[in-house]
Design an enzyme around this catalytic site. Structure first.
Site, PDB file in Angstrom:
ATOM      1  CD  GLU A  84       6.884  -1.370   4.693  1.00 31.86           C
ATOM      2  OE1 GLU A  84       8.139  -0.977   3.192  1.00 31.86           O
ATOM      3  OE2 GLU A  84       6.249  -1.343   4.563  1.00 31.86           O
ATOM      4  CG  HIS A 122       1.419   0.312   6.931  1.00 32.80           C
ATOM      5  ND1 HIS A 122       1.713   0.490   5.460  1.00 32.80           N
ATOM      6  CD2 HIS A 122       2.731  -0.620   6.913  1.00 32.80           C
ATOM      7  CE1 HIS A 122       3.114   0.671   4.731  1.00 32.80           C
ATOM      8  NE2 HIS A 122       3.809  -0.266   6.038  1.00 32.80           N
ATOM      9  CG  ASP A 135      -1.338  -0.610   5.019  1.00 31.45           C
ATOM     10  OD1 ASP A 135      -0.815   0.912   4.631  1.00 31.45           O
ATOM     11  OD2 ASP A 135      -0.979  -1.301   4.160  1.00 31.45           O
TER      12      ASP A 135
HETATM   13  C1  ACM Z   1       5.077  -5.166   2.834  1.00 34.90           C
HETATM   14  O1  ACM Z   1       5.642  -5.298   1.934  1.00 34.90           O
HETATM   15  N1  ACM Z   1       5.977  -4.064   3.871  1.00 34.90           N
HETATM   16  C2  ACM Z   1       5.225  -6.659   3.698  1.00 34.90           C
END
Ligand code: ACM
Length: 760
Positions: free
Chosen positions: A328, A265, A192
């Protein structure tokens, strides 16, 4: 609570309210509840000479039988031998039975003289052993007949090791607990923005640089200004350690789903290899929580890099699924990057969402070419779904519905029920969490197959998973606290038959199960004796309902703010208030121990208890205790928006009509509370309008406020009015609208959170 309505002395009440006597009860408190279970009289007594018997035809069960011997040693101290012939008595016999439907199913026939475990594979026998572990107490097993099989094939728990790192021992302990609760998938979130946690031989800088950050955010993201602890933090797993964990999980029949995040991420890998980004800028591993704008650039070097990484990942993890993230991923850098724009043009793509789809399809093609399948978060639906992808539906259930209807497999993990990093209690002493509110009963009530799905589409729901994001979870103790007992609820909803689900029965079994977990060194939360309150307007008054989940104990309360004792009035039913009060209440257990104290000030103003009607309903996830929560005289938390007081609107305005009653009230001001949590996409309203009417039809605007601002998490606004006699009051707080680039949640609709509307 049934028994609070009974006026009998408590000890009579306790036994009357149990389904069976406490002794009998404790013996069969199995979680998850078996598909079919028939208690029998008597007990099988474990002795040093008890034999584990593995008949010749059952040789394939040897490993699991040896594992059983180790479990028995752990729980009883006895060292049982595994033999191929039964003794005269006191045998525990493993048998293979081809007729049993399903690899994970088992039959358990437990009498005073012997225990027979039948399954068609080692996997089924393993689950029978987990049941036996829970049946065992004081050197004996209560007699029972069990036929058991899971409801869903995918029963998962996720763990984020990027925000906080958990070492091999902690991960094995986590896997043990999954297996103990008959969960069979471990989703390991390995990369991440805040850290890269897996050794990749070809790219050593991923761990040399990407596995360590210079500091970590102190407190919550919503605390302003942000402060960092300045301490280097990190860690990673070597490939040897990964192999050790994979083998360990296999021995517990847990498949690991490794996740390598892309295209977003990705700040940690980009800190190691900035040339794979869109800006080329030298970045640091991120110290902040949230979503970084820095994403992979979809150029050939990036695909070559990711294919190399995935090649090493696939060599380590034998499971069918590789999770490639996909959630995201901000599009700002792609919008501003000449190469991305040229690629969009060259490939005939419509926009950056189709570019994300192009990215994921390319990765899918590669993963499929290696004989594996991808899983992605539900954003992979945007811009077109990769042909063979399995979707993890997290932003709600609609992604899961869409994917299943188009013939894709889905795993349900919605934020509404399955995010165990959210608060489980609204008690002010609760340790810091990201936000939200998902108490145990909410998890337990989750139904993974959406009602909208019909026919074959229903079979595409492979199961459900709960997620544990670890921004606010730095230790194993806190990790335990967040997942237990909610993991137990998850286990039951994915394993046990839907028609057997009963929260009261579950709560009854949970009490001894929590003792069992404590005995295993698990630091469980226990909110069974916490008071749950529902405080709602009721025809001009405020009604206060209290209950606890535990199946024994009594609630006592005071109205004047004094401390409750077992001698204080017994709560026997809802309290009706017509003026301000300070209620304090507490549950007292049968053994005299008090539960956690609860208190609430209820302050009447001119609109308390009045009828309210909303034009747009709050989002299902954030509907508080009902729309009346904003007129019940109770202020929501200053720290969290997920409690029973705050109403949350996803993109919509807050538009309310309040009937002030026959005798038009004289009002001087309306006082508002809004939540500001930009990390969770919660923004202040753009403007507020107040209107009045004498008939509820024709409204006249009497006040407007623009430019609402404030630094705190809760922003209060007072709008003074000329003293007015008002019958109907309309209040409109306009949503912030679409979030601008560069701010958290950019491009998405903002949330608006509203609490008590105080009218003076
Ligand atoms: C997530 O909670 N961004 C998958």
């Amino acid at each position: 609570m049934r028994f609070f309505l009974c006026f009998l002395p408590l000890f009579i009440c306790f036994s009357a309210c149990q389904k069976t006597s406490p002794q009998q009860q404790a013996a069969y408190d199995i979680i998850p509840l078996p598909a079919s279970m028939t208690p029998q009289p008597g007990h099988f007594v474990l002795e040093p000479g008890t034999r584990i018997v593995l008949e010749k035809e059952a040789e394939s069960l040897r490993e699991v039988a040896l594992y059983f011997a180790s479990v028995i040693h752990e729980i009883s101290g006895f060292e049982l031998k595994v033999k191929d012939k039964a003794a005269k008595k006191n045998n525990i016999i493993f048998q293979l039975d081809e007729k049993i439907a399903g690899d994970e199913a088992y039959h358990l026939s437990l009498s005073a003289s012997q225990i027979i475990i039948q399954s068609r594979s080692a996997r089924g026998a393993f689950y029978a052993i987990q049941t036996l572990r829970q049946l065992y107490a004081d050197q004996q097993f209560p007699a029972v007949e069990i036929e058991d099989a899971p409801r869903f094939p995918y029963r998962g728990m996720h763990l984020d090791v990027a925000r906080h790192f958990f070492d091999v021992a902690a991960v094995k302990r986590y896997i043990d607990q999954l297996a103990f609760h008959k969960l069979n998938h471990f989703h390991w979130h390995l990369t991440d923005d805040q850290g890269w946690r897996i050794e990749i031989k070809k790219y050593p800088k991923l761990t040399e640089i990407g596995a360590f950050r210079k500091g970590t955010l102190i407190g919550h993201y919503n605390d302003q200004p942000h402060q960092f602890d300045g301490k280097r933090y990190g860690g990673f797993y070597t490939q040897e350690e990964i192999k050790e964990v994979v083998a360990y999980a296999a021995s517990r029949f847990v498949t690991i789903v490794p996740e390598i995040e892309m295209p977003g991420h990705a700040q940690a890998p980009l800190a190691a290899y900035p040339e794979l980004g869109c800006t080329g800028e030298q970045l640091e591993v991120w110290q902040l929580w949230g979503v970084s704008e820095n994403v992979y650039c979809p150029k050939e070097e990036t695909f070559a890099f990711l294919e190399d990484v995935l090649t090493e990942v696939m060599a380590l993890f034998p499971g069918k699924y590789i999770h490639i993230g996909g959630d995201e991923s901000p599009k700002t850098q792609w919008e501003q990057n000449a190469f991305c724009q040229e690629l969009i043009r060259r490939e005939g793509l419509k926009d950056e969402h189709e570019l994300q789809s192009y990215f994921i399809r390319r990765i899918e093609r590669f993963v499929n070419s290696q004989g594996r399948r991808i899983i992605g978060w539900d954003e992979i639906l945007e811009g077109g779904l990769a042909p063979n992808a399995t979707v993890m539906s997290w932003r709600g259930i609609s992604g899961g519905i869409e994917a299943a209807q188009s013939g894709h497999d889905v795993i349900m993990t919605p934020t509404s029920h399955c995010y165990l990093d959210y608060y489980q209690s609204d008690h002010p002493d609760e340790p810091l969490a990201i936000g939200g509110f998902i108490p145990l009963e909410k998890v337990y009530g989750y139904e993974p197959i959406p009602a909208e799905l019909e026919g074959a589409a229903r079979a595409h729901v492979l199961g459900a998973q709960a997620n544990l994001w670890t921004e606010y979870i730095p230790t194993v103790e806190k990790l335990d606290y967040m997942i237990f007992p909610r993991l137990c609820a998850l286990a039951e909803l994915v394993w046990s038959p839907a028609d057997k689900r009963d929260f009261d029965h579950f709560a009854q079994r949970l009490s001894p199960h929590l003792d069992r977990l404590k005995g295993m060194g698990i630091h469980c939360a226990n909110h069974l004796y916490d008071l749950n309150a529902a405080i709602q307007p009721q025809a001009g008054k405020v009604e206060v309902k209290l209950n606890i989940h535990a199946k024994e104990g009594s609630i006592h309360y005071t109205r004047d703010g004094s401390e409750p004792t077992p001698q204080s009035p017994l709560y026997e039913g809802p309290l009706q208030l017509d003026s301000s009060a300070y209620i304090r209440a507490q549950a007292f257990r049968a053994d005299g121990k008090p539960g956690r104290a609860w208190e609430q000030k209820i302050v009447f103003h001119k609109a308390t208890g009045k009828h309210i009607q909303l034009t747009h309903q709050p989002h299902d996830k954030y509907k508080g205790g009902g729309n009346g929560s904003v007129l019940n005289g109770v202020l929501g938390s200053d720290e969290r928006y997920g409690d029973a007081e705050w109403l949350g609107f996803d993109g919509n305005d807050f538009e309310a009509m309040i009937d002030m009653g026959q005798d038009a009230a004289l009002i001087k001001a309306v006082h508002f509370r809004f939540f500001k949590g930009e990390g969770q996409w919660i923004y202040l309203p753009a403007e507020i309008h107040i209107l009045t009417s004498s008939d509820g039809k024709e409204f006249k605007e009497i006040a407007v406020q623009e430019e609402i601002s404030g630094e705190n998490k809760v922003v209060e606004v007072t709008m003074p009015l000329h003293e007015l006699a008002v019958r109907y009051l309309k209040i409109i707080a306009k949503n912030h609208g679409t979030i601008a680039p560069g701010r958290q949640g950019a491009g998405n609709k903002a949330w608006l959170f509203v609490d008590e509307l105080r009218v003076y």
